[in-house]
Design a protein around this motif. Structure first.
Motif, PDB file in Angstrom:
ATOM      1  N   GLU A  73      40.767  37.666  41.640  1.00  0.00           N
ATOM      2  CA  GLU A  73      40.559  36.761  42.767  1.00  0.00           C
ATOM      3  C   GLU A  73      40.143  37.530  44.015  1.00  0.00           C
ATOM      4  OE1 GLU A  73      43.030  33.288  45.239  1.00  0.00           O
ATOM      5  OE2 GLU A  73      43.914  34.263  43.475  1.00  0.00           O
ATOM      6  N   ALA A  74      40.769  38.677  44.238  1.00  0.00           N
ATOM      7  CA  ALA A  74      40.411  39.498  45.394  1.00  0.00           C
ATOM      8  C   ALA A  74      38.979  40.020  45.278  1.00  0.00           C
ATOM      9  CB  ALA A  74      41.386  40.665  45.530  1.00  0.00           C
ATOM     10  N   LEU A  75      38.577  40.424  44.083  1.00  0.00           N
ATOM     11  CA  LEU A  75      37.208  40.922  43.895  1.00  0.00           C
ATOM     12  C   LEU A  75      36.172  39.844  44.207  1.00  0.00           C
ATOM     13  CD1 LEU A  75      37.633  42.951  40.578  1.00  0.00           C
ATOM     14  CD2 LEU A  75      37.460  43.863  42.898  1.00  0.00           C
ATOM     15  N   ALA A  76      36.549  38.600  43.973  1.00  0.00           N
ATOM     16  CA  ALA A  76      35.607  37.497  44.210  1.00  0.00           C
ATOM     17  C   ALA A  76      35.607  37.035  45.661  1.00  0.00           C
ATOM     18  CB  ALA A  76      35.949  36.325  43.288  1.00  0.00           C
ATOM     19  N   ASN A  77      36.734  37.203  46.372  1.00  0.00           N
ATOM     20  CA  ASN A  77      36.870  36.536  47.668  1.00  0.00           C
ATOM     21  C   ASN A  77      37.164  37.448  48.847  1.00  0.00           C
ATOM     22  OD1 ASN A  77      36.606  34.030  46.298  1.00  0.00           O
ATOM     23  ND2 ASN A  77      38.789  34.002  45.858  1.00  0.00           N
ATOM     24  N   ASN A  78      37.473  38.715  48.638  1.00  0.00           N
ATOM     25  CA  ASN A  78      37.878  39.571  49.740  1.00  0.00           C
ATOM     26  C   ASN A  78      36.709  39.841  50.696  1.00  0.00           C
ATOM     27  OD1 ASN A  78      38.203  42.630  50.840  1.00  0.00           O
ATOM     28  ND2 ASN A  78      40.181  41.613  50.689  1.00  0.00           N
ATOM     29  N   PRO A  79      36.866  39.571  51.999  1.00  0.00           N
ATOM     30  CA  PRO A  79      35.750  39.767  52.941  1.00  0.00           C
ATOM     31  C   PRO A  79      35.327  41.221  53.087  1.00  0.00           C
ATOM     32  CG  PRO A  79      37.441  38.312  53.879  1.00  0.00           C
ATOM     33  CD  PRO A  79      38.027  38.921  52.637  1.00  0.00           C
ATOM     34  N   ASP A  80      36.281  42.153  53.069  1.00  0.00           N
ATOM     35  CA  ASP A  80      35.914  43.566  53.215  1.00  0.00           C
ATOM     36  C   ASP A  80      35.022  44.037  52.071  1.00  0.00           C
ATOM     37  OD1 ASP A  80      37.317  43.894  55.579  1.00  0.00           O
ATOM     38  OD2 ASP A  80      39.179  44.393  54.560  1.00  0.00           O
ATOM     39  N   LEU A  81      35.301  43.551  50.867  1.00  0.00           N
ATOM     40  CA  LEU A  81      34.460  43.921  49.731  1.00  0.00           C
ATOM     41  C   LEU A  81      33.084  43.298  49.868  1.00  0.00           C
ATOM     42  CD1 LEU A  81      34.515  45.530  47.103  1.00  0.00           C
ATOM     43  CD2 LEU A  81      35.160  43.429  45.910  1.00  0.00           C
ATOM     44  N   ALA A  82      33.029  42.094  50.414  1.00  0.00           N
ATOM     45  CA  ALA A  82      31.728  41.460  50.645  1.00  0.00           C
ATOM     46  C   ALA A  82      30.906  42.259  51.653  1.00  0.00           C
ATOM     47  CB  ALA A  82      31.926  40.024  51.133  1.00  0.00           C
ATOM     48  N   ILE A  83      31.575  42.842  52.650  1.00  0.00           N
ATOM     49  CA  ILE A  83      30.875  43.693  53.620  1.00  0.00           C
ATOM     50  C   ILE A  83      30.296  44.919  52.927  1.00  0.00           C
ATOM     51  CG2 ILE A  83      31.214  45.183  55.628  1.00  0.00           C
ATOM     52  CD1 ILE A  83      33.285  43.168  56.618  1.00  0.00           C
ATOM     53  N   ALA A  84      31.089  45.551  52.047  1.00  0.00           N
ATOM     54  CA  ALA A  84      30.596  46.725  51.315  1.00  0.00           C
ATOM     55  C   ALA A  84      29.412  46.364  50.432  1.00  0.00           C
ATOM     56  CB  ALA A  84      31.727  47.316  50.475  1.00  0.00           C
ATOM     57  N   ALA A  85      29.447  45.189  49.813  1.00  0.00           N
ATOM     58  CA  ALA A  85      28.324  44.750  48.975  1.00  0.00           C
ATOM     59  C   ALA A  85      27.071  44.521  49.821  1.00  0.00           C
ATOM     60  CB  ALA A  85      28.705  43.476  48.224  1.00  0.00           C
ATOM     61  N   ALA A  86      27.253  43.960  51.016  1.00  0.00           N
ATOM     62  CA  ALA A  86      26.102  43.736  51.899  1.00  0.00           C
ATOM     63  C   ALA A  86      25.478  45.054  52.341  1.00  0.00           C
ATOM     64  CB  ALA A  86      26.538  42.921  53.108  1.00  0.00           C
ATOM     65  N   ARG A  87      26.309  46.069  52.522  1.00  0.00           N
ATOM     66  CA  ARG A  87      25.770  47.377  52.904  1.00  0.00           C
ATOM     67  C   ARG A  87      24.947  47.992  51.781  1.00  0.00           C
ATOM     68  NH1 ARG A  87      31.357  49.302  55.900  1.00  0.00           N
ATOM     69  NH2 ARG A  87      30.916  48.294  57.912  1.00  0.00           N
ATOM     70  N   VAL A  88      25.325  47.728  50.545  1.00  0.00           N
ATOM     71  CA  VAL A  88      24.511  48.196  49.422  1.00  0.00           C
ATOM     72  C   VAL A  88      23.147  47.506  49.446  1.00  0.00           C
ATOM     73  CG1 VAL A  88      24.322  48.310  46.909  1.00  0.00           C
ATOM     74  CG2 VAL A  88      26.519  48.740  48.011  1.00  0.00           C
ATOM     75  N   ALA A 239      55.154  39.529  53.401  1.00  0.00           N
ATOM     76  CA  ALA A 239      54.536  40.232  52.270  1.00  0.00           C
ATOM     77  C   ALA A 239      53.619  39.304  51.488  1.00  0.00           C
ATOM     78  CB  ALA A 239      55.615  40.800  51.358  1.00  0.00           C
ATOM     79  N   LEU A 240      54.033  38.058  51.311  1.00  0.00           N
ATOM     80  CA  LEU A 240      53.193  37.095  50.598  1.00  0.00           C
ATOM     81  C   LEU A 240      51.919  36.803  51.379  1.00  0.00           C
ATOM     82  CD1 LEU A 240      55.825  34.529  49.272  1.00  0.00           C
ATOM     83  CD2 LEU A 240      54.676  36.336  47.988  1.00  0.00           C
ATOM     84  N   ARG A 241      52.042  36.657  52.691  1.00  0.00           N
ATOM     85  CA  ARG A 241      50.843  36.390  53.493  1.00  0.00           C
ATOM     86  C   ARG A 241      49.879  37.575  53.455  1.00  0.00           C
ATOM     87  NH1 ARG A 241      54.459  33.226  56.783  1.00  0.00           N
ATOM     88  NH2 ARG A 241      55.160  35.091  57.896  1.00  0.00           N
ATOM     89  N   ALA A 242      50.416  38.795  53.493  1.00  0.00           N
ATOM     90  CA  ALA A 242      49.548  39.973  53.394  1.00  0.00           C
ATOM     91  C   ALA A 242      48.802  39.987  52.068  1.00  0.00           C
ATOM     92  CB  ALA A 242      50.378  41.245  53.554  1.00  0.00           C
ATOM     93  N   LEU A 243      49.484  39.599  51.002  1.00  0.00           N
ATOM     94  CA  LEU A 243      48.842  39.534  49.688  1.00  0.00           C
ATOM     95  C   LEU A 243      47.778  38.442  49.664  1.00  0.00           C
ATOM     96  CD1 LEU A 243      48.667  40.394  46.729  1.00  0.00           C
ATOM     97  CD2 LEU A 243      50.595  38.860  46.248  1.00  0.00           C
ATOM     98  N   GLU A 244      48.064  37.311  50.274  1.00  0.00           N
ATOM     99  CA  GLU A 244      47.090  36.211  50.285  1.00  0.00           C
ATOM    100  C   GLU A 244      45.831  36.587  51.061  1.00  0.00           C
ATOM    101  OE1 GLU A 244      50.205  32.439  49.915  1.00  0.00           O
ATOM    102  OE2 GLU A 244      49.801  33.378  51.859  1.00  0.00           O
ATOM    103  N   ILE A 245      45.983  37.333  52.150  1.00  0.00           N
ATOM    104  CA  ILE A 245      44.813  37.799  52.897  1.00  0.00           C
ATOM    105  C   ILE A 245      43.941  38.692  52.018  1.00  0.00           C
ATOM    106  CG2 ILE A 245      44.081  39.291  54.791  1.00  0.00           C
ATOM    107  CD1 ILE A 245      44.849  36.558  55.715  1.00  0.00           C
ATOM    108  N   LEU A 246      44.571  39.568  51.245  1.00  0.00           N
ATOM    109  CA  LEU A 246      43.818  40.474  50.373  1.00  0.00           C
ATOM    110  C   LEU A 246      43.004  39.713  49.334  1.00  0.00           C
ATOM    111  CD1 LEU A 246      46.320  43.403  49.693  1.00  0.00           C
ATOM    112  CD2 LEU A 246      44.145  43.543  50.907  1.00  0.00           C
ATOM    113  N   VAL A 247      43.577  38.656  48.777  1.00  0.00           N
ATOM    114  CA  VAL A 247      42.866  37.924  47.716  1.00  0.00           C
ATOM    115  C   VAL A 247      41.961  36.844  48.284  1.00  0.00           C
ATOM    116  CG1 VAL A 247      44.718  38.388  46.078  1.00  0.00           C
ATOM    117  CG2 VAL A 247      44.740  36.251  47.371  1.00  0.00           C
TER     118      VAL A 247
END
Length: 476
Positions: A73-88, A239-247
């Protein structure tokens, strides 16, 4: 450039061009020799480890389907990863732009009008096919393209490392959320024990075996445990909210944590120290940035040499005038332009100095990351050995503390000990359980850190193979 030779022979019927051959980029071992010349990387880790090759798919070793689902779920939705993909994607576009500079530019030039400006000035109109091309005699444009390719490779490695780091962050956050869930249960149990102790002290007071001081102390202890339970509940929701932000979810603390921490996986293969330097995506990215800096130095040095551009055109032109007959004719043109740098006020030498300094920075940054990577592995291995011993000791301490607390409470019931002894025993038992829970979570977190430090991918199959493969670089 010093040994590069280019000759331009213009004759009536032939033009002979001999271009400069660009220098190859430094290899990974060359970068290491420049970045950490005084560091002897050993054949094996200093801490005890399994020297078998590192395997991909470390996420599955925890045997937790819910953790697997959260990582996906994080791989599909995490904004930071989307930023890294855009840089590629941006780096890919930069390669296309640099490649386009090596190719001819072809366009259509058109002109049209209704009448001549005056009787004596003819009006030209028509359409021409126009070609312009800068011939890369000295490799300046090729160096620019190689630098763009190296930067693209670095961005791709950054993206792979971002994926691995995200999976590791989700796993760590999941273990913390599970630990805090267990702490909530433990805190509520402690509060329940304290409440039961209040009842017991009241019973002793009624039969004349106790005193009001014991009752007040028991009530104060109960209030403290209930306050601690509220604090732990708040920490769990955080802790749960931090996890939800990541995913990539709304932070509502709605994820259901596990009832217990995952079982600790078996031994992990660690490979050799030199292999980790070649495998880790962040070091691959740093090495490719050194290559890009090398190419930019070559581009800057090539700017000292003359440039040669050619242009050609072919089309149909109409000449119209009020004092002469109109003429329609086919026309063709061709020209060559060269610019020889003579004086630019120090701009060219300054650019070489700038690019050289950037290359020195890239090499130093690689050295910093290499030493950091080696330290991360050694530290993670050290933590694994120490935490395993600590868990065993704390497990024994927890069992003994619980037994001692039970025996002391029984003694208090029959009047052979006072309330202070019972409370101290309970406090020791509770502290031992909390410490044991923290060490169990820390072992899991440090195992994740070890996998990330080694550079092995968290998934198996083709995705892992693509993630671990180092970029081959530009074809020269």
């Amino acid at each position: 450039m010093g040994r590069c030779r280019a000759s331009l022979i213009l004759g009536l019927g032939a033009t002979v061009l001999v271009g400069c051959v660009t220098k190859p980029e430094p290899k990974a071992e060359d970068v290491r020799a420049l970045a950490i010349p005084h560091v002897a990387v050993p054949q094996a880790w200093s801490m005890q480890a399994n020297p078998a090759p590192v395997e991909a798919g470390w996420l599955a070793t925890f045997g937790d389907p819910q953790l697997d689902a959260l990582v996906n779920e994080a791989l599909a939705n995490n904004p930071d990863l989307a930023i890294a993909a855009a840089r590629v994607e941006q780096a890919d576009a930069q390669v296309d732009l640099a490649t386009a500079q090596l190719k001819p530019a072809i366009g259509i030039l058109g002109r049209a009008g209704s009448k001549p400006v005056s009787d004596l000035v003819a009006m030209l109109s028509g359409v021409m096919l126009r070609l312009t091309w800068e011939i890369d005699l000295w490799g300046r444009l090729r160096y620019a393209r190689y630098a763009a390719i190296a930067q693209r490779d670095a961005s791709g490695a950054d993206y792979r490392f971002a994926r691995q780091s995200l999976a590791a962050s989700v796993a760590r956050a999941w273990f913390v959320a599970t630990e805090t869930a267990q702490q909530v249960k433990l805190a509520n149990t402690m509060a329940g024990d304290a409440e039961r102790l209040v009842g017991l002290s009241n019973d002793r007071l009624r039969v004349g075996a106790g005193n009001e001081t014991d009752v007040l102390a028991a009530r104060a202890s109960q209030a403290n445990y209930e306050d601690a339970a509220k604090q732990v509940e708040l920490a769990h929701r955080s802790a749960l909210r931090a996890l939800e932000i990541l995913v990539g979810r709304y932070p509502s603390a709605a994820i259901a944590a596990r009832e217990d921490l995952d079982a600790f996986p078996g031994p992990v293969p660690t490979g050799m120290p030199m292999d980790a330097l070649d495998r880790r995506p962040d070091l691959v990215a740093a090495q490719r940035r050194v290559a890009a800096a090398f190419d930019l130095v070559g581009e800057a040095k090539a700017s000292f040499w003359p440039t040669l551009g050619i242009s050609a055109g072919y089309g149909r032109v109409s000449r119209r005038s009020r004092v002469a007959a109109s003429v329609d004719q086919t026309t063709a043109s061709g020209s060559a332009t060269t610019v020889v740098p003579i004086y630019f006020g120090g701009q060219l030498t300054g650019n070489v100095a700038l690019r050289t300094a950037e290359q020195h920075e890239a090499i130093a940054n690689y050295g910093r990351l290499a030493l950091q990577a080696l330290d991360e592995v050694e530290t993670a291995l050290d933590n694994e050995n120490t935490l395993a011993t600590r868990e065993q000791l704390l497990r024994e301490a927890t069992e003994d503390s619980r037994r001692a607390a039970g025996l002391t409470e029984t003694s208090y019931r029959i009047g052979k000990s006072d309330l202070r002894d019972v409370m101290n025993r309970q406090l020791s038992a509770n502290a031992a359980e909390v410490a044991l829970l923290a060490v169990r979570r820390e072992r899991l977190v440090r195992r994740v850190d070890l996998h990330l430090a080694l550079g092995g991918d968290f998934v198996q199959g083709d995705a892992a193979a693509n993630a671990e493969a180092a970029p081959s670089g530009a074809q020269r």
